[in-house]
Design a protein around this motif. Structure first.
Motif, PDB file in Angstrom:
ATOM      1  N   LEU A 390       0.925  -1.102   0.212  1.00  0.00           N
ATOM      2  CA  LEU A 390      -0.288  -0.031   0.016  1.00  0.00           C
ATOM      3  C   LEU A 390       1.031   1.213  -0.099  1.00  0.00           C
ATOM      4  O   LEU A 390       0.648   2.459  -0.619  1.00  0.00           O
ATOM      5  CB  LEU A 390      -1.036  -0.158   1.041  1.00  0.00           C
ATOM      6  N   GLU A 391       2.009   1.126   0.818  1.00  0.00           N
ATOM      7  CA  GLU A 391       2.965   2.301   0.822  1.00  0.00           C
ATOM      8  C   GLU A 391       3.468   2.795  -0.596  1.00  0.00           C
ATOM      9  O   GLU A 391       3.619   3.721  -1.203  1.00  0.00           O
ATOM     10  CB  GLU A 391       3.974   1.972   1.580  1.00  0.00           C
ATOM     11  N   LEU A 392       3.645   1.396  -1.339  1.00  0.00           N
ATOM     12  CA  LEU A 392       4.130   1.725  -2.799  1.00  0.00           C
ATOM     13  C   LEU A 392       3.377   2.289  -3.836  1.00  0.00           C
ATOM     14  O   LEU A 392       3.536   2.897  -4.496  1.00  0.00           O
ATOM     15  CB  LEU A 392       4.658   0.251  -3.223  1.00  0.00           C
ATOM     16  N   ARG A 393       2.131   1.732  -3.467  1.00  0.00           N
ATOM     17  CA  ARG A 393       0.850   2.264  -4.290  1.00  0.00           C
ATOM     18  C   ARG A 393       0.728   3.710  -3.993  1.00  0.00           C
ATOM     19  O   ARG A 393       0.619   4.592  -5.064  1.00  0.00           O
ATOM     20  CB  ARG A 393      -0.486   1.610  -3.878  1.00  0.00           C
ATOM     21  N   ASP A 394       0.784   4.177  -2.616  1.00  0.00           N
ATOM     22  CA  ASP A 394       0.892   5.614  -2.302  1.00  0.00           C
ATOM     23  C   ASP A 394       1.777   6.451  -3.058  1.00  0.00           C
ATOM     24  O   ASP A 394       1.533   7.659  -3.673  1.00  0.00           O
ATOM     25  CB  ASP A 394       0.673   6.108  -0.887  1.00  0.00           C
ATOM     26  N   GLU A 395       3.000   5.932  -3.087  1.00  0.00           N
ATOM     27  CA  GLU A 395       4.212   6.632  -3.794  1.00  0.00           C
ATOM     28  C   GLU A 395       4.072   6.656  -5.231  1.00  0.00           C
ATOM     29  O   GLU A 395       4.202   7.777  -5.816  1.00  0.00           O
ATOM     30  CB  GLU A 395       5.530   5.859  -3.293  1.00  0.00           C
ATOM     31  N   ALA A 452       2.192  -6.169  -7.479  1.00  0.00           N
ATOM     32  CA  ALA A 452       2.551  -4.922  -6.815  1.00  0.00           C
ATOM     33  C   ALA A 452       3.419  -4.265  -7.768  1.00  0.00           C
ATOM     34  O   ALA A 452       3.440  -3.005  -8.339  1.00  0.00           O
ATOM     35  CB  ALA A 452       2.910  -4.510  -5.462  1.00  0.00           C
ATOM     36  N   THR A 453       4.568  -4.814  -8.231  1.00  0.00           N
ATOM     37  CA  THR A 453       5.647  -4.328  -9.028  1.00  0.00           C
ATOM     38  C   THR A 453       5.318  -4.354 -10.371  1.00  0.00           C
ATOM     39  O   THR A 453       5.530  -3.277 -10.955  1.00  0.00           O
ATOM     40  CB  THR A 453       6.883  -5.305  -8.958  1.00  0.00           C
ATOM     41  N   CYS A 454       4.308  -5.100 -10.653  1.00  0.00           N
ATOM     42  CA  CYS A 454       3.742  -4.780 -12.350  1.00  0.00           C
ATOM     43  C   CYS A 454       2.914  -3.741 -12.325  1.00  0.00           C
ATOM     44  O   CYS A 454       2.794  -2.725 -13.182  1.00  0.00           O
ATOM     45  CB  CYS A 454       2.859  -6.171 -12.631  1.00  0.00           C
ATOM     46  N   HIS A 455       2.007  -3.334 -11.199  1.00  0.00           N
ATOM     47  CA  HIS A 455       1.209  -2.162 -11.230  1.00  0.00           C
ATOM     48  C   HIS A 455       2.087  -1.030 -11.336  1.00  0.00           C
ATOM     49  O   HIS A 455       1.944   0.213 -11.934  1.00  0.00           O
ATOM     50  CB  HIS A 455       0.321  -2.051  -9.734  1.00  0.00           C
ATOM     51  N   SER A 456       3.297  -0.887 -10.510  1.00  0.00           N
ATOM     52  CA  SER A 456       4.356   0.233 -10.445  1.00  0.00           C
ATOM     53  C   SER A 456       4.937   0.441 -11.849  1.00  0.00           C
ATOM     54  O   SER A 456       5.016   1.494 -12.227  1.00  0.00           O
ATOM     55  CB  SER A 456       5.299   0.173  -9.452  1.00  0.00           C
ATOM     56  N   LEU A 457       5.172  -0.812 -12.324  1.00  0.00           N
ATOM     57  CA  LEU A 457       5.873  -0.777 -13.702  1.00  0.00           C
ATOM     58  C   LEU A 457       4.805  -0.066 -14.907  1.00  0.00           C
ATOM     59  O   LEU A 457       5.462   0.591 -15.689  1.00  0.00           O
ATOM     60  CB  LEU A 457       6.554  -1.808 -14.245  1.00  0.00           C
ATOM     61  N   ARG A 458       3.626  -0.337 -14.702  1.00  0.00           N
ATOM     62  CA  ARG A 458       2.553   0.077 -15.723  1.00  0.00           C
ATOM     63  C   ARG A 458       2.661   1.602 -15.393  1.00  0.00           C
ATOM     64  O   ARG A 458       2.516   2.295 -16.606  1.00  0.00           O
ATOM     65  CB  ARG A 458       1.290  -0.457 -15.310  1.00  0.00           C
ATOM     66  N   THR A 459       2.552   2.171 -14.185  1.00  0.00           N
ATOM     67  CA  THR A 459       2.569   3.526 -13.903  1.00  0.00           C
ATOM     68  C   THR A 459       3.702   4.093 -14.726  1.00  0.00           C
ATOM     69  O   THR A 459       3.689   5.159 -15.351  1.00  0.00           O
ATOM     70  CB  THR A 459       2.413   3.759 -12.462  1.00  0.00           C
ATOM     71  N   ILE A 460       4.935   3.789 -14.228  1.00  0.00           N
ATOM     72  CA  ILE A 460       6.056   4.124 -14.840  1.00  0.00           C
ATOM     73  C   ILE A 460       6.168   4.243 -16.283  1.00  0.00           C
ATOM     74  O   ILE A 460       6.483   5.184 -17.045  1.00  0.00           O
ATOM     75  CB  ILE A 460       7.359   3.398 -14.319  1.00  0.00           C
ATOM     76  N   ALA A 461       5.710   3.251 -16.858  1.00  0.00           N
ATOM     77  CA  ALA A 461       5.771   3.207 -18.406  1.00  0.00           C
ATOM     78  C   ALA A 461       4.839   3.954 -19.260  1.00  0.00           C
ATOM     79  O   ALA A 461       4.968   4.608 -19.947  1.00  0.00           O
ATOM     80  CB  ALA A 461       5.545   1.725 -18.826  1.00  0.00           C
ATOM     81  N   LEU A 462       3.605   4.190 -18.378  1.00  0.00           N
ATOM     82  CA  LEU A 462       2.549   5.087 -19.123  1.00  0.00           C
ATOM     83  C   LEU A 462       3.227   6.698 -19.120  1.00  0.00           C
ATOM     84  O   LEU A 462       2.998   7.262 -19.960  1.00  0.00           O
ATOM     85  CB  LEU A 462       1.285   4.884 -18.621  1.00  0.00           C
ATOM     86  N   LEU A 463       3.619   7.100 -17.661  1.00  0.00           N
ATOM     87  CA  LEU A 463       4.067   8.196 -17.558  1.00  0.00           C
ATOM     88  C   LEU A 463       5.218   8.579 -18.498  1.00  0.00           C
ATOM     89  O   LEU A 463       5.400   9.779 -18.942  1.00  0.00           O
ATOM     90  CB  LEU A 463       4.445   8.382 -16.170  1.00  0.00           C
ATOM     91  N   LEU A 464       6.080   7.442 -18.797  1.00  0.00           N
ATOM     92  CA  LEU A 464       7.345   7.690 -19.710  1.00  0.00           C
ATOM     93  C   LEU A 464       7.118   7.624 -21.037  1.00  0.00           C
ATOM     94  O   LEU A 464       7.960   7.796 -21.970  1.00  0.00           O
ATOM     95  CB  LEU A 464       8.291   6.710 -19.272  1.00  0.00           C
ATOM     96  N   TRP A 465       5.829   7.184 -21.433  1.00  0.00           N
ATOM     97  CA  TRP A 465       5.576   7.087 -22.979  1.00  0.00           C
ATOM     98  C   TRP A 465       5.767   8.150 -23.726  1.00  0.00           C
ATOM     99  O   TRP A 465       6.421   8.259 -24.786  1.00  0.00           O
ATOM    100  CB  TRP A 465       4.120   6.540 -23.063  1.00  0.00           C
ATOM    101  N   PRO A 466       5.447   9.530 -23.324  1.00  0.00           N
ATOM    102  CA  PRO A 466       5.836  10.794 -24.133  1.00  0.00           C
ATOM    103  C   PRO A 466       7.388  10.728 -24.555  1.00  0.00           C
ATOM    104  O   PRO A 466       7.707  11.271 -25.484  1.00  0.00           O
ATOM    105  CB  PRO A 466       5.292  11.982 -23.324  1.00  0.00           C
ATOM    106  N   VAL A 467       8.219  10.409 -23.661  1.00  0.00           N
ATOM    107  CA  VAL A 467       9.583  10.166 -23.703  1.00  0.00           C
ATOM    108  C   VAL A 467      10.298   9.325 -24.364  1.00  0.00           C
ATOM    109  O   VAL A 467      11.243   9.465 -25.304  1.00  0.00           O
ATOM    110  CB  VAL A 467      10.264  10.407 -22.350  1.00  0.00           C
ATOM    111  N   MET A 468       9.715   8.132 -24.258  1.00  0.00           N
ATOM    112  CA  MET A 468      10.388   6.782 -24.693  1.00  0.00           C
ATOM    113  C   MET A 468       9.107   6.156 -25.414  1.00  0.00           C
ATOM    114  O   MET A 468       9.103   4.855 -24.683  1.00  0.00           O
ATOM    115  CB  MET A 468      11.194   6.199 -23.664  1.00  0.00           C
TER     116      MET A 468
END
Ligand code: MSP
Length: 644
Positions: A390-395, A452-468
């Motif tokens: 849950l802490e990771l999700r909030d981060e 949890a790691t997959c959910h975080s990676l999904r967030t990271i990938a979508l935010l980074l999509w405009p750049v890469m």
């Protein structure tokens, strides 16, 4: 259905006297990232770029190689289009100022300025800089100078121009412009650039010559073809002709798109965009663009890149060596938009190795390898999550907020560094949870850690999509998510309540570590192998050149200002003591290293890192979990023994 908001972004149009260089790529890339970020935000985006093909500068460059100006500019257009394609620049329209619709549109715009009473004919006498296509200084009565002043922008010599010309009544706009800047404090970003403009306008504006008779390569002046349109009037009007101005069948398109949301430009052309362009638009009763985003220069060896200095970096060569997305990332992450930035291959390689391959690529890889080992492919979300998850999700949610704020402020380097904090939180979560141990004792918790790691990676990938874009689509694909803009808008991401199913796929390495042109601090196993494969075999003579010694770390401390390096005092037995720096802080606190033994290269040329000289190098290897391990040997081997 709710109408999407129109978002119109432009780049300057480039003078086509050569192929595009890293500076032109930088501006165009910024515009592409802004365009993609707005697509992700659910807006209806239009992205215009193109080429500035008229004027004395182009005419002279063409004459120098005995070419007709049109043939000359035509010959570079494929280079531009190819470069933008190689870098995944998704523009909607490529405008050329020699295009017929633009010529007509620019003439119409000039006619409107005349009809509104803002143009008159007179004589201009003054100095002109061909390189910047700009009038530098008027000649005052009685001025006897033979030599002109140097151009304040590029420093080149100017030459005298004395001819009949049409003037635009720029002086009539001094007060209107000052009021406009005051009422629109965010018109020029960053704000520092606005002060220069305001000071200039406050000192009083002179009328501007907008036609030339001694230059033939240009758009004929309306009703007076003896004159051609001043190239900056021609060029600036591309921003409206590119979205339909002056074309009867495109009136709706023009009203839909204009005014532009953002004009991208380098700091050398602020005056044209922040003073002349708004004044022309005010005179023509057209709305003004909402923002000018001004960036600094990319320099090489502290100098602006230019053909004449011979320090031009070819974006195509870079792309071939390092790939599209790594260079996109490097330019956005390394260079602060509001400052000049130095280009260096060492920085490119460090960013790829450390941020992309180690921090992000390894995280994905470790998770996939571990899940595969325990045959976990279909990853379901949890009903209840542990406090650590849950802490990771909030981060993750905070990361979305911070990243969005910086992107909306055009502070791309801040956006990326804030997102990298979340990547490092996710790495810390993954390490801290020790899923490789948990898998043997609590399979449900193991599944939770992977989810949890997959959910975080999904967030990271979508935010980074405009750049890469390519790499992030690949990342998502390996989680079983096919990227579709309509499904993956920012709004959906913000609503993300960690309820996704993932179907994990075996995937090739996301980011390859570069074969270094610049020496590294630590060398992973993978890197050593890559070097050998690529560079063929070495002989025993090469091996004996390396003085490999055993040693003990006696003292170990942080290196101020570095989040990677530690400084060690190493006892090398009969070879004495050495100060050696190593980039292993992510794996060890300095206190953990005191008393540890390791293997050191003792005859490596000393070099400075983070301001301190390192007198050798420690050999390490990265394990499957991304932790750096020191090389072990039995206690019976003393310090300072040479390996053979
Ligand atoms: N043709 C004009 C622009 C007309 S826009 C209505 C022009 N062309 S240019 O080719 O000289 O420059 C185009 C853009 O590239 C400018 O914004 C300029 O700042 C940018 N760059 C050129 N060299 C650069 C670097 N070395 N670094 C970053 N950007 C630089 O001006």
């Amino acid at each position: 259905m709710e109408q999407k908001k129109s978002f119109y972004v432009t780049t300057p149009i480039y003078y086509v006297t050569a192929k595009p260089h890293l500076g032109s790529l930088y501006t165009t890339l910024l515009a592409d990232v802004i365009a993609r970020w707005n697509k992700l935000s659910g807006n209806d985006v239009f992205f215009l770029t193109g080429t500035d093909e008229h004027g004395q500068k182009i005419a002279q460059a063409a004459a120098a190689v005995h070419k007709d100006p049109k043939d000359f500019v035509d010959s570079f257009i494929p280079d531009y289009k190819h470069a933008w394609q190689m870098y995944d620049i998704q523009y909607d329209k490529f405008i050329r100022t020699t295009d017929e619709y633009h010529v007509k549109g620019a003439q119409k715009f000039t006619t409107v300025l005349m009809d509104k009473g803002y143009v008159y004919k007179s004589i201009y006498e003054g100095w002109y800089c061909t390189s910047c296509e700009t009038f530098v200084e008027e000649i005052k009565p009685g001025d006897q100078r033979v030599e002109g002043p140097q151009c304040s922008s590029c420093g080149r010599d100017t030459h005298i121009v004395s001819e009949e010309t049409y003037f635009f009544k720029l002086s009539a706009f001094t007060d209107k412009l000052l009021t406009f800047y005051k009422e629109n404090p965010d018109f020029i970003v960053p704000k520092e650039r606005a002060h220069e403009v305001i000071n200039f306008v406050e000192s009083g504006l002179k009328d501007l010559s907008i036609s030339r008779t001694t230059v033939k390569w240009g758009i004929p002046f309306p009703n007076d073809p003896h004159h051609v349109l001043y190239v900056w009037v021609d060029a600036l009007s591309n921003y409206i002709t590119g979205v339909g101005y002056g074309q009867p069948n495109k009136v709706d398109e023009f009203h839909k798109r204009w005014p532009a949301n953002v004009h991208l430009l380098g700091k050398d052309i602020v005056r044209f965009h922040a003073i002349f362009w708004p004044a022309f638009l005010m005179a023509a009763d057209l709305p003004l663009p909402k923002q000018l985003l001004v960036h600094g220069w990319i320099k090489v060896d502290k100098q602006k890149m230019s053909k004449s200095l011979g320090n031009v970096v070819d974006p195509i060569e870079l792309q071939k060596k390092y790939g599209t997305d790594p260079i996109r990332y490097y330019l956005l992450r390394q260079i602060s938009i509001n400052q000049d930035g130095d280009f260096s291959i060492a920085d490119v390689e460090n960013r790829i190795e450390s941020d992309l391959a180690n921090d992000l690529g390894n995280l994905l890889n470790r998770m996939l390898v571990l899940a595969e080992k325990y045959e976990l492919f279909d990853v379901a979300p949890c009903i209840t999550w542990s406090p650590a998850s849950l802490e990771l999700r909030d981060e993750g949610w905070n990361a979305i907020g911070d990243f969005s704020q910086h992107m909306n402020d055009f502070m791309f380097h801040h956006a990326l560094s804030s997102l990298w904090k979340f990547i490092s939180n996710t790495n810390a979560y993954f390490h801290g949870q020790e899923p490789w141990k948990v898998a043997k004792t609590d399979i449900n918790l193991f599944k939770e850690i992977i989810s949890a790691t997959c959910h975080s990676l999904r967030t990271i990938a979508l935010l980074l999509w405009p750049v890469m874009p390519q790499k992030m689509e690949e990342l998502l694909h390996s989680l079983g998510v096919e990227f579709k803009l309509e499904d993956h808008t920012l709004e959906n991401l913000e609503l993300n309540s960690w309820n996704k199913h993932f179907m994990l796929k075996k995937s090739p390495t996301l980011f390859e570590k570069p074969l270094r042109e610049v020496e590294e601090v630590t060398m992973s196993q993978a890197n050593v192998t890559a070097h050998v494969e690529e560079k063929n075999y070495i002989t025993i003579d090469d091996v004996v050149k390396v003085e490999l010694l055993t040693g003990t770390i006696e003292v170990c401390t942080d290196v101020a200002g570095s989040d990677k390096l530690v400084q060690m005092t190493v006892d090398l037995g009969e070879h004495g003591k050495r100060i050696i720096l190593a980039g292993i802080k992510k794996s060890y606190a300095p206190s953990e290293l005191v008393g540890k033994r390791g293997l050191f290269i003792a005859n490596l040329k000393p070099r400075k890192m983070a301001g301190t000289e390192s007198q050798g190098m420690m050999l390490v290897a990265e394990d499957a979990n991304g932790k750096v391990q020191l090389v072990q040997f039995p206690d019976s081997v003393a310090n300072g023994v040479r390996l053979r």
